[in-house]
Enzyme design. Structure first.
Site, PDB file in Angstrom:
ATOM      1  CG  HIS A 348      -0.555  -5.461   5.175  1.00  0.00           C
ATOM      2  ND1 HIS A 348      -0.141  -4.990   6.388  1.00  0.00           N
ATOM      3  CD2 HIS A 348      -1.202  -4.448   4.561  1.00  0.00           C
ATOM      4  CE1 HIS A 348      -0.539  -3.735   6.511  1.00  0.00           C
ATOM      5  NE2 HIS A 348      -1.172  -3.370   5.416  1.00  0.00           N
ATOM      6  CG  ASP A 404      -4.044  -1.106  -2.238  1.00  0.00           C
ATOM      7  OD1 ASP A 404      -4.891  -0.209  -2.111  1.00  0.00           O
ATOM      8  OD2 ASP A 404      -2.904  -1.033  -1.740  1.00  0.00           O
TER       9      ASP A 404
END
Ligand code: CMC
Length: 474
Positions: A348, A404
């Site tokens: 991320h 996700d």
């Protein structure tokens, strides 16, 4: 074992306790106070580190793994709130009172009916389109249903309803036209409500009503797209159901249990807002030109679709299935990394700690797969992959699972087709997009960063016949 809502609460509670134990309890003071502009910040490629605006909507602390909406920790909201409450909170800054929530839900229930949009959308080959492309198209058509801006051309008296009526109540001529003005016979409806024109609608299209319309209408569009892709007819919304229950109902065709409804609520809440992520930024850039909320949300959908952003959830499921048929997690990973390919659902830009959303979704997947054989086998691969990735990159590159990674397994168990995962993300993120767009518009300044020009100067024009031959198009 029969799962209950209390099991879900326990999962959220222990995720929150674990997060609190693993992370500090102080916000970053320099990033949580009003600032005086202009400010100095260090900016990396992809605008890393750039500060684009102030916001009270939500806060992400990447070092600690915090996610806060309007002052409420994400675990607090997942455990207690409904998605409608969170939408209201994001848009208006406070949790609604009972009366406010009642009125808000009533409004959303009425905006779920987007029949005009659906009728036009179904004229396109939706079953062959990328579902996010169809959703984006549907969002554009939704704009027409609400704002009527584009059809109000001076001198042209035809409204959107008339255009639909033309399609709805008409048939093609059986014989070739003999000079008539139009090639169809038309049956105009007799009475039509008059629509407000330009000024008000321009305002409305930028306002809260448009946000409510999008929050309520996009789930209907996404579910209808999914049904048509599976060869079924769309299902009419049920005004008595909550947004989550209705969305699941319209997607799957059966009324979800209380537990499934809560699970969907939790998923939508977790995905509702996330700072200045790519799709939110895309939506805000469009809004900053004084375009409208529908265009903004359409851009958000387009940006979310990419596999580096919301498109990752569908890719994760494909990847886990690929590993299952490959057989060995370590070998698969070695090969993937050797080919310099990213592992979907990891890493991320902001989080350098465990993503708080994955802290909930991982155990949620575990809970759901207890009664789901396929899900169980995918989850066991996912867990082996997680531990392998953290061993290799947790310390050195601060790479952990992101939102996700586990969401697809959860959706899979809830009966949602894999090609709709990113659309589910979009359904949830509409609240964050609209909340941030409307907040930004109150103090708008058009976004306009710069690029460093690294090209040449001072060249002179060469006539085409004198240019050196090049056979490839660059
Ligand atoms: N697999 C393998 N290596 C990775 C991964 C990954 N998923 N993510 C980052 N890295 C490595 C990357 O190779 C680089 O290593 P090095 O410094 O040796 O070159 C380093 O970590 C930094 O990566 P980056 O690509 O420069 O980081 P970024 O901040 O530009 O990108 C990201 C963030 C999310 C796009 C990236 O981590 C990624 O591509 N992840 C996979 C796709 C994914 O899961 N996306 C969903 C993001 S979360 C939800 C959302 O926003 O929608």
């Amino acid at each position: 074992m029969t799962l209950k809502t209390e099991d879900l609460l326990k999962v959220i509670h222990s995720a929150g306790v674990q997060a609190a134990a693993d992370t500090g309890n102080e916000p970053e003071p320099e990033l949580t106070q009003p600032i005086s502009w202009p400010i100095t910040s260090t900016v990396g490629p992809g605008l890393e580190g750039a500060i684009a605006c102030e916001s009270k909507v939500g806060y992400v602390n990447g070092a600690k793994g915090w996610l806060v909406y309007r002052g409420y920790d994400i675990f607090e909201l997942c455990a207690n709130a409904t998605y409608e409450e969170v939408c209201y909170l994001l848009l208006h800054g406070e949790l609604p009172t009972e009366a406010q929530l009642y009125a808000f839900k009533k409004k959303l229930a009425s905006y779920r009916y987007v029949n005009g949009t659906l009728r036009v959308l179904m004229g396109f080959p939706v079953e062959k389109m990328n579902p996010m492309a169809a959703l984006r198209l549907g969002t554009n058509l939704l704009r027409q249903e609400f704002s009527f801006i584009d059809i109000d051309i001076p001198g042209d008296d035809m409204g959107f309803d008339e255009i639909i009526a033309m399609d709805d109540d008409s048939f093609a001529m059986e014989t070739p036209p003999l000079g008539e003005k139009q090639a169809t016979y038309e049956f105009h409806q007799q009475s039509r409500a008059s629509h407000p024109r330009w000024g008000d609608q321009l305002h409305d299209a930028k306002g809260y009503e448009a946000a409510y319309h999008l929050i309520a209408g996009i789930p209907t569009l996404a579910a209808a797209i999914s049904r048509v892709r599976q060869g079924h007819m769309p299902i009419e919304p049920d005004p008595h159901l909550s947004l989550s229950a209705n969305f699941l109902y319209m997607l799957t065709g059966y009324q979800p249990s209380e537990l499934e409804e809560r699970m969907m609520d939790v998923c939508l809440i977790l995905h509702a807002d996330h700072g200045m992520n790519a799709s939110t930024f895309a939506a805000m850039v469009v809004a900053s030109t004084l375009s409208d909320v529908y265009f903004s949300v359409g851009s958000g959908i387009a940006a979310l679709n990419g596999p580096l952003h919301g498109g990752a959830n569908e890719q994760v499921l494909k990847m886990l299935e690929e590993i299952r048929s490959f057989g060995d997690v370590q070998e698969w990973l070695d090969e993937r990394l050797m080919n310099k390919e990213k592992v979907m659902g990891f890493g991320h830009r902001v989080y350098k700690a465990y993503d708080p959303r994955a802290r909930v979704l991982g155990p949620l997947a575990e809970l759901l797969t207890e009664n789901h054989e396929d899900g169980k086998s995918l989850l066991s691969i996912a867990k082996r992959l997680e531990s392998e990735m953290i061993d290799r990159f947790g310390e050195s590159k601060k790479i952990f699972p992101n939102v996700d990674f586990y969401s697809g397994i959860v959706y899979n168990c809830l009966g949602i087709p894999a090609d709709m995962f990113t659309s589910v993300f979009a359904v949830a993120r509409v609240s964050g997009w609209t909340a941030r767009v409307l907040e930004y518009l109150k103090n708008n300044r058009i976004f306009r960063p710069r690029a460093i020009y690294t090209g040449d100067f001072g060249k002179t024009y060469t006539p085409i016949e004198q240019r050196q031959r090049r056979d490839t198009i660059q």
